[in-house]
Design a protein around this motif. Structure first.
Motif, PDB file in Angstrom:
ATOM      1  N   ILE A 295       0.821  -1.213   0.000  1.00  0.00           N
ATOM      2  CA  ILE A 295       0.000   0.000   0.000  1.00  0.00           C
ATOM      3  C   ILE A 295       0.855   1.263   0.000  1.00  0.00           C
ATOM      4  N   GLY A 296       1.952   1.254   0.746  1.00  0.00           N
ATOM      5  CA  GLY A 296       2.786   2.456   0.840  1.00  0.00           C
ATOM      6  C   GLY A 296       3.872   2.566  -0.205  1.00  0.00           C
ATOM      7  N   GLN A 297       3.934   1.639  -1.153  1.00  0.00           N
ATOM      8  CA  GLN A 297       5.010   1.654  -2.149  1.00  0.00           C
ATOM      9  C   GLN A 297       4.724   2.661  -3.260  1.00  0.00           C
ATOM     10  N   ARG A 298       5.767   3.380  -3.665  1.00  0.00           N
ATOM     11  CA  ARG A 298       5.657   4.304  -4.791  1.00  0.00           C
ATOM     12  C   ARG A 298       6.468   3.846  -5.994  1.00  0.00           C
ATOM     13  N   ASN A 299       7.399   2.900  -5.753  1.00  0.00           N
ATOM     14  CA  ASN A 299       8.225   2.372  -6.844  1.00  0.00           C
ATOM     15  C   ASN A 299       7.505   1.189  -7.487  1.00  0.00           C
ATOM     16  N   LEU A 300       7.386   1.217  -8.814  1.00  0.00           N
ATOM     17  CA  LEU A 300       6.633   0.177  -9.507  1.00  0.00           C
ATOM     18  C   LEU A 300       7.247  -1.201  -9.336  1.00  0.00           C
ATOM     19  N   LYS A 301       8.584  -1.272  -9.335  1.00  0.00           N
ATOM     20  CA  LYS A 301       9.230  -2.581  -9.218  1.00  0.00           C
ATOM     21  C   LYS A 301       9.052  -3.153  -7.810  1.00  0.00           C
ATOM     22  N   ARG A 302       9.117  -2.301  -6.797  1.00  0.00           N
ATOM     23  CA  ARG A 302       8.856  -2.784  -5.432  1.00  0.00           C
ATOM     24  C   ARG A 302       7.384  -3.180  -5.275  1.00  0.00           C
ATOM     25  N   LEU A 303       6.511  -2.441  -5.925  1.00  0.00           N
ATOM     26  CA  LEU A 303       5.096  -2.787  -5.900  1.00  0.00           C
ATOM     27  C   LEU A 303       4.871  -4.167  -6.507  1.00  0.00           C
ATOM     28  N   GLN A 356      16.652   7.487 -19.958  1.00  0.00           N
ATOM     29  CA  GLN A 356      15.985   7.724 -18.680  1.00  0.00           C
ATOM     30  C   GLN A 356      14.783   6.793 -18.531  1.00  0.00           C
ATOM     31  N   MET A 357      14.863   5.874 -17.540  1.00  0.00           N
ATOM     32  CA  MET A 357      13.755   4.974 -17.245  1.00  0.00           C
ATOM     33  C   MET A 357      12.943   5.527 -16.081  1.00  0.00           C
ATOM     34  N   PHE A 358      11.654   5.342 -16.124  1.00  0.00           N
ATOM     35  CA  PHE A 358      10.771   5.839 -15.070  1.00  0.00           C
ATOM     36  C   PHE A 358      10.122   4.655 -14.361  1.00  0.00           C
ATOM     37  N   GLU A 359      10.205   4.655 -13.043  1.00  0.00           N
ATOM     38  CA  GLU A 359       9.733   3.506 -12.274  1.00  0.00           C
ATOM     39  C   GLU A 359       8.799   3.894 -11.133  1.00  0.00           C
ATOM     40  N   SER A 360       8.415   5.163 -11.048  1.00  0.00           N
ATOM     41  CA  SER A 360       7.530   5.609  -9.966  1.00  0.00           C
ATOM     42  C   SER A 360       6.071   5.554 -10.411  1.00  0.00           C
ATOM     43  N   ILE A 361       5.192   5.325  -9.467  1.00  0.00           N
ATOM     44  CA  ILE A 361       3.758   5.336  -9.775  1.00  0.00           C
ATOM     45  C   ILE A 361       3.334   6.697 -10.316  1.00  0.00           C
ATOM     46  N   ASP A 362       3.933   7.762  -9.790  1.00  0.00           N
ATOM     47  CA  ASP A 362       3.577   9.110 -10.235  1.00  0.00           C
ATOM     48  C   ASP A 362       3.920   9.347 -11.708  1.00  0.00           C
ATOM     49  N   ASP A 363       4.871   8.557 -12.242  1.00  0.00           N
ATOM     50  CA  ASP A 363       5.244   8.710 -13.652  1.00  0.00           C
ATOM     51  C   ASP A 363       4.166   8.197 -14.597  1.00  0.00           C
ATOM     52  N   ALA A 424      -6.661  -4.980  -3.855  1.00  0.00           N
ATOM     53  CA  ALA A 424      -7.283  -4.247  -4.957  1.00  0.00           C
ATOM     54  C   ALA A 424      -7.039  -2.745  -4.833  1.00  0.00           C
ATOM     55  N   PHE A 425      -6.819  -2.262  -3.600  1.00  0.00           N
ATOM     56  CA  PHE A 425      -6.603  -0.825  -3.402  1.00  0.00           C
ATOM     57  C   PHE A 425      -5.403  -0.329  -4.188  1.00  0.00           C
ATOM     58  N   TYR A 426      -4.244  -0.997  -4.040  1.00  0.00           N
ATOM     59  CA  TYR A 426      -3.060  -0.462  -4.707  1.00  0.00           C
ATOM     60  C   TYR A 426      -3.040  -0.772  -6.197  1.00  0.00           C
ATOM     61  N   TYR A 427      -3.752  -1.807  -6.628  1.00  0.00           N
ATOM     62  CA  TYR A 427      -3.870  -2.024  -8.071  1.00  0.00           C
ATOM     63  C   TYR A 427      -4.737  -0.937  -8.707  1.00  0.00           C
ATOM     64  N   LEU A 428      -5.865  -0.639  -8.061  1.00  0.00           N
ATOM     65  CA  LEU A 428      -6.781   0.365  -8.606  1.00  0.00           C
ATOM     66  C   LEU A 428      -6.204   1.775  -8.484  1.00  0.00           C
ATOM     67  N   ARG A 429      -5.284   1.980  -7.539  1.00  0.00           N
ATOM     68  CA  ARG A 429      -4.641   3.291  -7.429  1.00  0.00           C
ATOM     69  C   ARG A 429      -3.864   3.615  -8.698  1.00  0.00           C
ATOM     70  N   LEU A 430      -3.222   2.609  -9.282  1.00  0.00           N
ATOM     71  CA  LEU A 430      -2.503   2.830 -10.531  1.00  0.00           C
ATOM     72  C   LEU A 430      -3.453   3.257 -11.640  1.00  0.00           C
ATOM     73  N   VAL A 431      -4.639   2.638 -11.676  1.00  0.00           N
ATOM     74  CA  VAL A 431      -5.630   2.995 -12.693  1.00  0.00           C
ATOM     75  C   VAL A 431      -6.095   4.436 -12.484  1.00  0.00           C
ATOM     76  N   LYS A 432      -6.299   4.807 -11.226  1.00  0.00           N
ATOM     77  CA  LYS A 432      -6.712   6.172 -10.914  1.00  0.00           C
ATOM     78  C   LYS A 432      -5.656   7.173 -11.375  1.00  0.00           C
ATOM     79  N   VAL A 433      -4.382   6.893 -11.125  1.00  0.00           N
ATOM     80  CA  VAL A 433      -3.289   7.793 -11.528  1.00  0.00           C
ATOM     81  C   VAL A 433      -3.264   7.948 -13.038  1.00  0.00           C
ATOM     82  N   MET A 434      -3.456   6.842 -13.765  1.00  0.00           N
ATOM     83  CA  MET A 434      -3.386   6.884 -15.224  1.00  0.00           C
ATOM     84  C   MET A 434      -4.554   7.648 -15.844  1.00  0.00           C
TER      85      MET A 434
END
Length: 483
Positions: A295-303, A356-363, A424-434
């Motif tokens: 839930i607290g991860q911001r890095n996609l690979k750690r997620l 430059q590779m991007f690996e953060s959820i914010d990206d 489902a919370f952190y999976y759907l968070r990615l959809v919300k960001v996109m």
């Protein structure tokens, strides 16, 4: 005079080993080619490794379905090993396709990488076909030693070097635990053969057997990155080059689960009451940690690392059922998990501008407006990982939960459902960001290799519900081979 009969006697004996022999002989040829041609051989070795894997996949698919053993019973070829080897080969092939563009951009494109992937694949295939503790350990070590090297393949990157070192140190510890557990099993049963262990356990089991099973379970859990032996996973996933992370999340997971099924549902099937409790604990702990820690991860690979831990927990629900339906559920789950994971990593590898590779959820912000197709595919992968129908991930969880309920493990299935809701919370968070955040600058076009992997994965994830019967039938045949 005696050469012909000897040859005719040897060839049928080696036929179950044909895929491994093809890869073994082929990788030796690639090593020689690379050694003579130097760095100019990189493109040729990549193509050669991919061809080897595809040829081995064809051989695996066309092998006889009946049960065959060789090497004095140490190696077995049956429906279960064929399915798991096919998944391993698909994962390794996809890794090479995903790696090419990334390594060229990072300027670490060397011919050793595809060779190490093939060597790793040979070890994983041996794990899937191991029929005694020695062949199991040999396959495990061949896979592990190659994996340690590719984790640290980006030698000039501190994180990659650290990832390789952590993986090596903790991997050596887990191998020692597995070896110690195997020695206890041998000491108390008098054999290393899985059928021999089954026969010995008919007479009952003592404290020594229980201790041996505990140590074996610890070693197996490490290779699956299951709790409480998961500690290496987030750091290694984050530090390794992204294509290597995709590899670790796919093919080795298939081999580790195949190994666990071989050991517990095969060698220890008559003492299920002992190891079932261990597997239930590991499954619950993995699902819970995978859901809450991500839930607290911001890095996609750690997620994705925590996601893989959680998914292994769901797969182990099927193994905990300790029956044919449970193993069928495990096989179905791993097929769908492979497609979801490779599809997600194909998109993660596409988030780049130049080197430059991007690996953060914010990206991922506003990806639906800059790259609508990529956003749609990633959203489907996330929905599927969350288990939302009618995507493939829903059916993956359905089969393992149904197997658990059938065997009376209702509480375990309920915990699985609850952790799925949390995850489902952190999976759907990615959809919300996109889809709802303000867009950033667009990324470059997806590389051809990633596009192929993403396309095939998306077809499986999105359209699986239209024709699930073939996979269910194959998984059923694979499970039946063990019982």
């Amino acid at each position: 005079m005696n050469a012909a009969p000897t040859l005719h006697a040897v060839l049928p004996t080696l036929s179950p080993l044909l895929p491994e022999l093809i890869l073994g002989i082929g990788v030796l040829a690639l090593i020689l080619f690379g050694a003579f041609r130097g760095e100019r051989s990189t493109e040729g070795v990549n193509v050669g490794a991919l061809i080897l894997l595809i040829v081995a996949l064809f051989v695996v698919v066309t092998q006889p379905t009946h049960r065959v053993t060789t090497l004095n019973g140490a190696f077995i070829s049956d429906a279960f090993s064929r399915v798991m080897k096919a998944l391993i080969l698909l994962g390794s092939s996809a890794t090479i396709l995903l790696s090419r563009d990334y390594f060229q951009r990072e300027r670490i494109d060397r011919f050793e990488y595809p060779i190490l992937v093939v060597l790793c694949t040979i070890g994983m295939m041996v794990m899937a076909s191991a029929n005694d503790l020695i062949s199991l350990y040999l396959g495990l070590e061949l896979q592990s030693l190659a994996a340690y090297v590719i984790a640290a393949f980006h030698r000039d990157d501190l994180k990659s070097t650290e990832a390789g070192l952590k993986y090596f140190v903790l991997g050596a510890l887990s191998s020692g635990m597995l070896l110690y557990g195997s020695s206890l099993i041998y000491g108390f049963t008098g054999t290393v053969s899985f059928p021999g262990i089954v026969s010995a356990l008919h007479a009952g089991s003592g404290f020594g057997i229980v201790l041996g099973i505990v140590f074996v379970a610890a070693g197996v859990a490490f290779k699956m990155s299951a709790v409480p032996f998961h500690m290496w996973t987030p750091d290694v996933y984050e530090g390794s080059p992204t294509p290597v992370t995709a590899f670790f999340a796919s093919a080795p997971k298939m081999a580790a689960v195949a190994m666990s099924v071989r050991v517990f549902a095969g060698a220890f099937q008559d003492v299920a009451a002992i190891w079932q409790q261990i597997i239930i604990f590991i499954a619950i702990a993995s699902m819970a940690l995978g859901s809450f820690a991500a839930i607290g991860q911001r890095n996609l690979k750690r997620l994705m690392a925590y996601s893989s831990i959680g998914n292994i927990g769901y797969a182990l629900i099927g193994l905990a059922a300790a029956k044919e339906d449970g193993v069928r559920g495990v096989v179905i789950y791993m097929v769908i998990y492979l497609a979801m994971t490779l599809g997600a990593f194909a998109i993660i590898l596409s988030l780049r501008r130049g080197r430059q590779m991007f690996e953060s959820i914010d990206d991922l912000a506003g990806l639906s407006r800059t790259h609508p197709v990529l956003a749609f595919c990633l959203a489907m992968m996330m929905f599927s990982l969350a288990g939302i129908p009618p995507l493939a991930g829903f059916f993956a969880k359905f089969y393992v939960f149904a197997a658990a309920i059938k065997e009376g493990l209702v509480t375990l299935a309920v915990i699985g459902v609850v952790t799925s809701v949390v995850g489902a919370f952190y999976y759907l968070r990615l959809v919300k960001v996109m889809y709802f955040d303000e867009p950033q600058a667009g990324y470059e076009r997806i590389p051809p290799g990633s596009a192929i992997v993403l396309g095939l994965s998306s077809v499986v994830v999105i359209l699986f519900w239209l024709a699930p019967a073939p996979l269910v039938a194959v998984a059923g045949a694979a499970a039946k081979a063990l019982y």
